[in-house]
Write an enzyme that holds these catalytic residues in place. Structure first.
Site, mmCIF file in Angstrom:
data_model
loop_
_atom_site.group_PDB
_atom_site.id
_atom_site.type_symbol
_atom_site.label_atom_id
_atom_site.label_comp_id
_atom_site.label_asym_id
_atom_site.label_seq_id
_atom_site.Cartn_x
_atom_site.Cartn_y
_atom_site.Cartn_z
ATOM 1 N N ASP A 253 0.813 -1.220 0.000
ATOM 2 C CA ASP A 253 0.000 0.000 0.000
ATOM 3 C C ASP A 253 0.847 1.271 0.000
ATOM 4 O O ASP A 253 0.315 2.373 0.168
ATOM 5 C CB ASP A 253 -0.980 0.001 1.175
ATOM 6 N N ARG B 71 5.421 1.739 3.428
ATOM 7 C CA ARG B 71 6.736 1.352 3.953
ATOM 8 C C ARG B 71 7.823 1.643 2.933
ATOM 9 O O ARG B 71 7.546 1.715 1.735
ATOM 10 C CB ARG B 71 6.775 -0.149 4.240
ATOM 11 N N LYS C 107 2.550 6.685 7.583
ATOM 12 C CA LYS C 107 3.926 6.590 7.130
ATOM 13 C C LYS C 107 3.906 6.655 5.611
ATOM 14 O O LYS C 107 2.879 6.369 4.985
ATOM 15 C CB LYS C 107 4.583 5.323 7.648
HETATM 16 C C1 G1P Z 1 3.748 -4.379 12.133
HETATM 17 C C2 G1P Z 1 4.940 -3.535 12.497
HETATM 18 C C3 G1P Z 1 4.477 -2.188 13.029
HETATM 19 C C4 G1P Z 1 3.586 -1.523 11.984
HETATM 20 C C5 G1P Z 1 2.463 -2.458 11.583
HETATM 21 C C6 G1P Z 1 1.650 -1.884 10.444
HETATM 22 O O1 G1P Z 1 2.939 -4.588 13.261
HETATM 23 O O2 G1P Z 1 5.746 -4.172 13.454
HETATM 24 O O3 G1P Z 1 5.593 -1.402 13.317
HETATM 25 O O4 G1P Z 1 3.043 -0.339 12.489
HETATM 26 O O5 G1P Z 1 2.990 -3.711 11.158
HETATM 27 O O6 G1P Z 1 2.413 -1.688 9.287
HETATM 28 P P1 G1P Z 1 3.006 -5.924 14.156
HETATM 29 O O7 G1P Z 1 2.760 -7.091 13.231
HETATM 30 O O8 G1P Z 1 4.378 -5.986 14.732
HETATM 31 O O9 G1P Z 1 1.941 -5.741 15.202
HETATM 32 ZN ZN ZN Z 2 1.921 -0.897 4.350
#
Ligand code: G1P
Ligand code: ZN
Length: 550
Positions: free
Chosen positions: A286, A289, A383
């Site tokens: 999406d 990142r 982000k």
């Molecule tokens: C993961 C990442 C976290 C991010 C989220 C959404 O979450 O660790 O930093 O904000 O994806 O992209 P988690 O699976 O660790 O809960």
């Molecule tokens: Zn994403």
């Protein structure tokens, strides 16, 4: 579409589902789960009930183009009309990157947006789908709202929809259904304009047109392809072909749209070998990142946040200074050192972008980031993958230094925070819960104990009190602080869709000039041993080693 075709809104009887609790980034499930009768509809109705009244309001709608995106958009349009919305802005082709959706919500003063994505998870009929609601600030719904949405899902008996033909998503056009105006909009232009207003496009253009700078952006067949092509190739003059895998596909070409060294290997190869490029970047499903790479050089996301902060004055949008920074708790403390030197506040928040929202809205921070390849600023409330890449390009263009030199100079000045994350995926949920429960019980007795020759100085279960609204969030991961300056964090993922995912984060500070170029796993090997000795990861997970190391 003619208004004659349109019938009156109707209530459809439905049965509540018990598994629609949104995680850190919305509701994420297998496509097959979303295809159950009423499943998507229930969640959407729960959102609309929570933000009611919808009458007269404006909604933004789009997604990352994965399998089921188009079908879901038609369902949501009909429901939004039936729930009284006056105006819906839909990205052409059903496409909106998460940061672009945030930008469009803000620019058009919408009451919010529905974003369809399972981020970096694979797509396709047997893979993942997801949905989340972002509020009027353009950011993910805060916990209070997602809790309220979940409450609604548990008791829902009806949803509202209307009988109407599908809207043609592939033409930039305006259609009217009942009271509602639906605009199919260019998904890219508002976002590209915002980027152009923030960065030093002239200097960046010169990189490509005068300096023979060579880069590659791997869009991984995900949403950012059209955005990267417009900005890098059309506006900044990078040669055609700079963007690879640039066409969004419903299954991401069978790949895993997660920009890390494992999944973006096509890109990684271009930065190594006989004739490596100067710069490489990738973003996820999406588009929120980012991974950035120099010539045979990897930039850790924690370091990236610290370096962008330290050099923000090179970017026109931040030339006047930045108010503060924030990082998620598991992110290394590299940015803290920069904040101290710049004499600006640095906040430590729980994992998940939504915790930055209040700080950004209150103007307490300008930049923020997470170790999980997420970096952003107050320009939107998500982000932003491409923004981070452009920020780096802007630094390279202004400083006239290669990536590796920028990073090494940073370490020389501030020291280096070695960082790694070890993931154990799809482990038995019961075992994972039990492991964390036992660890929590041990917390009071850990300080003073020695493991693998290292003393534990303190330990806690991270909790956060939001400095803006005083809301409290508990149980956000167990932290161990070690006498050698190291830190270990254990937490369970909130975004996995299968079993449990254990994340172990390890970081350690080093400022001996002779020890700044070690292999990361080597530099952290003692901490890795401490982590195993304290909790018995192997025994609980049944794994000899992590499934993914970043
Ligand atoms: C993961 C990442 C976290 C991010 C989220 C959404 O979450 O660790 O930093 O904000 O994806 O992209 P988690 O699976 O660790 O809960
Ligand atoms: Zn994403």
């Amino acid at each position: 579409m003619t208004t004659e075709q349109v019938k009156q809104p109707k209530q459809v009887k439905t049965q509540a589902f018990s598994d629609q609790k949104p995680g850190t980034s919305g509701l994420r499930k297998k496509v097959t789960q979303f295809q159950q009768t009423g499943y998507l509809e229930n969640f959407v109705q729960a959102v609309f009930n929570t933000i009611a009244p919808c009458t007269g309001k404006k909604l933004v709608l789009g997604g990352d183009g994965r399998f089921y995106n188009r079908e879901a958009i038609q369902v949501i349009i009909r429901m939004a009309v039936a729930n009284g919305f006056a105006h819906i802005l839909v990205g052409k082709g059903g496409i909106l990157s998460t940061p672009a959706a945030s930008c469009i919500i803000r620019k058009n003063q919408a009451c919010g947006g529905v974003i369809l994505s399972a981020s970096h998870n694979p797509g396709g009929p047997d893979e993942d789908f997801g949905i989340k609601f972002n509020g009027e600030n353009g950011g993910p719904a805060p916990e209070k709202l997602t809790d309220a949405i979940f409450e609604q899902t548990l008791s829902l008996e009806h949803y509202q929809t209307i009988e109407a033909d599908d809207v043609d998503l592939d033409q930039l056009a305006t259609v009217q259904i009942a009271q509602c105006q639906i605009d199919i909009i260019d998904p890219v232009s508002d976002y590209a304009d915002l980027m152009e207003s923030m960065f030093d496009f002239d200097s960046m253009k010169a990189l490509f047109t005068q300096d023979n700078f060579r880069m590659c952006f791997d869009a991984m067949h995900a949403v950012n392809g059209p955005y990267a092509k417009e900005i890098l190739e059309n506006r900044l003059g990078a040669p055609d072909g700079t963007v690879i895998n640039g066409v969004p596909l419903t299954d991401f070409g069978g790949g895993h749209p997660d920009p890390n060294l494992v999944h973006a290997h096509e890109l990684v190869d271009l930065l190594h070998g006989d004739d490596p490029l100067d710069f490489g970047a990738a973003s996820d499903g999406d588009g929120d990142r980012n991974m950035v790479l120099g010539k045979a050089f990897y930039i850790n996301p924690c370091d990236s946040l610290a370096i962008l902060t330290a050099n923000a004055n090179c970017v026109p949008a931040y030339a006047e200074g930045i108010s503060g920074v924030a990082r998620s708790m598991p992110t290394s403390r590299a940015v803290d050192r920069v904040a101290t030197a710049m004499n600006i506040p640095c906040y430590e928040t729980p994992t998940g972008w939504k915790f930055f929202g209040n700080l950004l809205d209150a103007g307490k921070i300008t930049l923020c980031g997470e170790e999980s390849f997420g970096t952003g600023s107050d320009h939107v409330r998500e982000k932003d993958g491409l923004w981070a890449v452009l920020f780096w390009l802007n630094l390279i263009a202004v400083k006239k230094q290669p990536v590796s030199e920028i990073v090494r100079n940073h370490w020389a000045q501030y020291g280096r925070d070695y960082f790694t994350r070890h993931d154990y995926e799809a482990v038995d949920s019961g075992n994972a819960q039990e492991m964390i429960a036992q660890l929590k019980e041990k917390i009071p007795s850990l300080p003073g104990q020695v493991f693998a020759g290292i003393n534990i100085e303190s330990a806690d279960d991270f909790q956060y009190i939001d400095p803006v609204d005083n809301s409290k969030t508990t149980a956000q991961g167990v932290r161990l602080y070690l006498s050698n300056g190291g830190r270990i964090v254990f937490r369970l993922s909130g975004t996995g869709t299968q079993g449990a995912t254990l994340r172990v984060y390890l970081d350690c500070y080093q400022n001996d000039p002779d020890l700044l170029e070690q292999d990361t796993q080597q530099a952290l090997s003692e901490l890795i041993q401490v982590a195993e000795e304290v909790v018995g990861i192997k025994q609980f997970t049944g794994r000899e080693k992590p499934d993914v190391i970043t």
